[in-house]
Design an enzyme around this catalytic site. Structure first.
Site, short mmCIF file in Angstrom:
data_model
loop_
_atom_site.label_atom_id
_atom_site.label_comp_id
_atom_site.label_asym_id
_atom_site.label_seq_id
_atom_site.Cartn_x
_atom_site.Cartn_y
_atom_site.Cartn_z
N TYR A 117 -4.04 -6.04 -29.57
CA TYR A 117 -3.36 -7.21 -29.03
C TYR A 117 -4.16 -8.47 -29.28
CZ TYR A 117 -5.92 -5.47 -24.86
OH TYR A 117 -6.86 -4.96 -23.99
N HIS A 123 -0.55 -5.94 -16.38
CA HIS A 123 -1.63 -6.92 -16.31
C HIS A 123 -1.15 -8.32 -16.67
CE1 HIS A 123 -4.31 -3.27 -17.48
NE2 HIS A 123 -4.03 -3.27 -16.20
N ARG A 130 -1.41 1.65 -18.97
CA ARG A 130 -2.25 0.48 -18.73
C ARG A 130 -1.32 -0.67 -18.32
NH1 ARG A 130 -7.55 0.99 -20.80
NH2 ARG A 130 -7.81 2.80 -22.16
N LYS A 188 -8.08 0.34 -10.83
CA LYS A 188 -7.49 -1.00 -10.68
C LYS A 188 -5.97 -0.94 -10.68
CE LYS A 188 -6.70 -4.86 -13.69
NZ LYS A 188 -7.07 -5.54 -14.91
N ASP A 189 -5.40 -0.20 -11.64
CA ASP A 189 -3.94 -0.13 -11.74
C ASP A 189 -3.34 0.67 -10.58
OD1 ASP A 189 -4.07 -1.68 -14.00
OD2 ASP A 189 -3.85 -0.01 -15.39
#
Length: 185
Positions: free
Chosen positions: A130, A61, A58, A165-166
């Site tokens: 997080y 970002h 992930r 998206k990534d």
């Protein structure tokens, strides 16, 4: 609690005092006064939890405007966590650092505003927590390509599982400077 500074300004690993016995363990993942004594005067607006399978990556970002600082840790499993300095004008622009975080080592990773963040899962599953200094804003959501050749991040996985998206994220040099946080000395 022990603070371990990395080569990137402001980015640090935190090792909490863990109290354990035959019943299990206890530690403080955040204590405002103790963090402030370590030079981290933090205030959080949002806490998130994600769960991912082995091989998921992930990131990288970030949010701009409205940059988020993130205090991250792992509740179950193990991840390799990365912070990249994307602050335009920063002397460490484009440099990265990483930390191994897991349920066994109880480490936390502080990533200040102005850094891109990502992680990959090294265990069968990982539950990742997080705490963010600002609320998520979909209009400010942005990404940097995880395998940007110029960043040369030494990910421990070579064929990770990525979101659409990534997979489509631009390289750092392809991002308009106005879409990057500013360095403030």
């Amino acid at each position: 609690m022990k603070r371990i500074d990395t080569e990137l300004p402001g980015v640090c690993i935190l090792e909490p005092d863990v109290h354990g016995d035959t019943r299990g363990y206890f530690f403080e993942s955040f204590h405002a006064a103790k963090f402030a004594a370590l030079g981290l005067d933090l205030h959080f607006a949002q806490t998130n939890v994600s769960r991912s399978a082995y091989g998921v990556l992930r990131g990288l970002h970030y949010q701009w405007p409205g940059a988020q600082g993130k205090l991250v840790g792992v509740l179950e499993g193990e991840v390799w966590d990365v912070a990249v300095d994307i602050r335009r004008g920063s002397p460490t622009f484009g440099r990265w650092t990483a930390a191994s975080l897991g349920a066994e080592n109880h480490r936390l990773f502080w990533i200040p505003e102005g850094y891109a963040h990502g992680f990959c899962v090294l265990s069968a599953h990982a539950t990742f927590m997080y705490q963010c200094t600002t609320l998520y804003d979909a209009c400010a959501d942005a990404s940097v390509r995880w395998d940007d050749e110029e960043l040369a991040i030494a990910w421990p996985l070579h064929a990770p599982l990525l979101s659409a998206k990534d997979s489509a994220a631009p390289r750092l040099r392809e991002i308009d400077a106005a879409r990057l946080p500013e360095y403030r000395a």
